[in-house]
Scaffold this active site. Structure first.
Site, PDB file in Angstrom:
ATOM      1  N   GLY A  12     -23.959 -30.882 -10.221  1.00  0.00           N
ATOM      2  CA  GLY A  12     -23.451 -29.659  -9.619  1.00  0.00           C
ATOM      3  C   GLY A  12     -22.013 -29.718  -9.152  1.00  0.00           C
ATOM      4  O   GLY A  12     -21.622 -28.943  -8.276  1.00  0.00           O
ATOM      5  N   ASN A  14     -19.368 -28.838 -10.845  1.00  0.00           N
ATOM      6  CA  ASN A  14     -18.732 -27.558 -11.222  1.00  0.00           C
ATOM      7  C   ASN A  14     -19.207 -26.430 -10.313  1.00  0.00           C
ATOM      8  O   ASN A  14     -18.417 -25.565  -9.923  1.00  0.00           O
ATOM      9  CB  ASN A  14     -19.026 -27.230 -12.691  1.00  0.00           C
ATOM     10  CG  ASN A  14     -18.076 -27.953 -13.633  1.00  0.00           C
ATOM     11  OD1 ASN A  14     -16.902 -27.611 -13.718  1.00  0.00           O
ATOM     12  ND2 ASN A  14     -18.581 -28.969 -14.314  1.00  0.00           N
ATOM     13  N   MET A  90     -28.649 -27.785 -18.619  1.00  0.00           N
ATOM     14  CA  MET A  90     -28.824 -28.653 -19.783  1.00  0.00           C
ATOM     15  C   MET A  90     -29.843 -28.125 -20.785  1.00  0.00           C
ATOM     16  O   MET A  90     -30.621 -28.884 -21.344  1.00  0.00           O
ATOM     17  CB  MET A  90     -29.195 -30.069 -19.319  1.00  0.00           C
ATOM     18  CG  MET A  90     -28.163 -30.698 -18.395  1.00  0.00           C
ATOM     19  SD  MET A  90     -26.484 -30.675 -19.075  1.00  0.00           S
ATOM     20  CE  MET A  90     -26.652 -31.949 -20.323  1.00  0.00           C
ATOM     21  N   ASN A 107     -20.135 -20.660 -19.977  1.00  0.00           N
ATOM     22  CA  ASN A 107     -20.519 -22.069 -19.944  1.00  0.00           C
ATOM     23  C   ASN A 107     -19.256 -22.924 -19.949  1.00  0.00           C
ATOM     24  O   ASN A 107     -18.211 -22.498 -20.451  1.00  0.00           O
ATOM     25  CB  ASN A 107     -21.364 -22.397 -21.182  1.00  0.00           C
ATOM     26  CG  ASN A 107     -21.831 -23.838 -21.205  1.00  0.00           C
ATOM     27  OD1 ASN A 107     -22.325 -24.360 -20.201  1.00  0.00           O
ATOM     28  ND2 ASN A 107     -21.675 -24.506 -22.332  1.00  0.00           N
ATOM     29  N   HIS A 109     -17.892 -26.626 -21.293  1.00  0.00           N
ATOM     30  CA  HIS A 109     -18.251 -27.711 -22.215  1.00  0.00           C
ATOM     31  C   HIS A 109     -17.164 -28.793 -22.174  1.00  0.00           C
ATOM     32  O   HIS A 109     -15.971 -28.468 -22.232  1.00  0.00           O
ATOM     33  CB  HIS A 109     -18.396 -27.164 -23.639  1.00  0.00           C
ATOM     34  CG  HIS A 109     -18.787 -28.229 -24.603  1.00  0.00           C
ATOM     35  ND1 HIS A 109     -20.070 -28.748 -24.658  1.00  0.00           N
ATOM     36  CD2 HIS A 109     -18.065 -28.920 -25.518  1.00  0.00           C
ATOM     37  CE1 HIS A 109     -20.115 -29.706 -25.575  1.00  0.00           C
ATOM     38  NE2 HIS A 109     -18.914 -29.827 -26.107  1.00  0.00           N
TER      39      HIS A 109
HETATM   40  C1  GRF Z   1     -20.060 -31.199 -17.149  1.00  0.00           C
HETATM   41  O1  GRF Z   1     -19.500 -32.259 -17.854  1.00  0.00           O
HETATM   42  C2  GRF Z   1     -20.023 -29.954 -17.987  1.00  0.00           C
HETATM   43  O2  GRF Z   1     -18.915 -29.897 -18.835  1.00  0.00           O
HETATM   44  C3  GRF Z   1     -21.295 -30.057 -18.790  1.00  0.00           C
HETATM   45  O3  GRF Z   1     -22.229 -30.621 -17.934  1.00  0.00           O
HETATM   46  C4  GRF Z   1     -21.554 -31.384 -16.938  1.00  0.00           C
HETATM   47  C5  GRF Z   1     -22.009 -30.852 -15.622  1.00  0.00           C
HETATM   48  O4  GRF Z   1     -21.503 -31.591 -14.533  1.00  0.00           O
HETATM   49  N1  GRF Z   1     -21.698 -28.761 -19.289  1.00  0.00           N
HETATM   50  P1  GRF Z   1     -21.735 -31.047 -13.065  1.00  0.00           P
HETATM   51  O5  GRF Z   1     -23.254 -30.925 -12.878  1.00  0.00           O
HETATM   52  O6  GRF Z   1     -21.063 -29.728 -12.944  1.00  0.00           O
HETATM   53  O7  GRF Z   1     -21.151 -32.078 -12.161  1.00  0.00           O
END
Ligand code: GRF
Length: 208
Positions: A12, A14, A90, A107, A109
């Site tokens: 989490g 992001n 995921m 999203n 990536h």
């Molecule tokens: C990140 O690397 C994002 O690009 C991918 O999943 C990961 C999530 O990381 N989609 P976080 O849970 O936000 O730390």
């Protein structure tokens, strides 16, 4: 003010960068709900710390994929969500959710799409030997990481980079461009024309 719904499966970070951007006033939005498929996700604690309603919704509790994603779509719609944010969710999102939120699901990536879609984008980049990788914010369509590209940030790949070191560098950029994309959306500056995203406004505003 834009109403967001966030889907996350894990750490989490992001999600946290979006929360921080809202709390600082950088993005004018509120997060109506965190939905997770993983009861162990650290994202849950981040939501709690910020009084964000959290729902653990697991596919195994539904008859099939479609009913799982219909349920999520109904819940988000019922809460007035205008933009769905996949912050490390995921799973490949199912059609009922995509159709309910056409060009309203973003999203992030960890690669420069269309290179290295799917899992482990950073490892794919290191293994392939590219000299530049990065991250991409895109709208979600029914493919895997195939939707219209909104913003990308580039990161150099050095000879001694590993999956971990590249992931760290890319993550720093993720935490900048994801909030920026949401901010631009909230300001009505993002238009989708076919598979292209047109970002309105001066180029300087987009400098990262
Ligand atoms: C990140 O690397 C994002 O690009 C991918 O999943 C990961 C999530 O990381 N989609 P976080 O849970 O936000 O730390």
């Amino acid at each position: 003010m834009l109403t967001l719904g966030v889907l996350a499966s894990g750490r989490g970070s992001n999600f946290q960068s979006i929360i921080d951007s809202i709390n600082s006033g950088y993005i004018k939005a509120n997060i109506s709900a965190l939905i997770t498929d993983n009861p162990e996700a650290s994202a849950i604690q981040r939501a709690k710390n910020n009084n964000i309603d959290t729902f653990i919704i697991r596919p195994k509790d539904f008859q099939n994929r479609d009913s799982y994603y219909s349920n999520i779509a109904d819940m988000l719609t019922g809460r007035g969500v205008e933009l769905v944010v996949l912050a490390g969710f995921m799973r490949v999102v199912g059609r009922p959710l995509i159709q309910a939120f056409k060009n309203r699901i973003m999203n992030i990536h960890p690669a420069l799409l269309p290179s290295f879609p799917g899992l482990h984008g950073q490892k794919q980049a290191v293994d392939y030997g590219v000299k530049i990788s990065g991250c991409t914010v895109h709208f979600v369509d029914e493919g895997v990481d195939t939707g219209p590209v909104i913003i990308q940030a580039a990161v150099p790949v050095h000879d001694d980079d590993t999956e971990e070191s590249l992931s760290d560098k890319i993550l720093k950029e993720e935490h900048k461009i994801f909030p920026l994309a949401i901010k631009l959306f909230s300001e009505g500056k993002i238009a989708v024309e076919g598979r292209k995203v047109i970002v309105k406004g001066r180029r300087e505003e987009l400098s990262l």
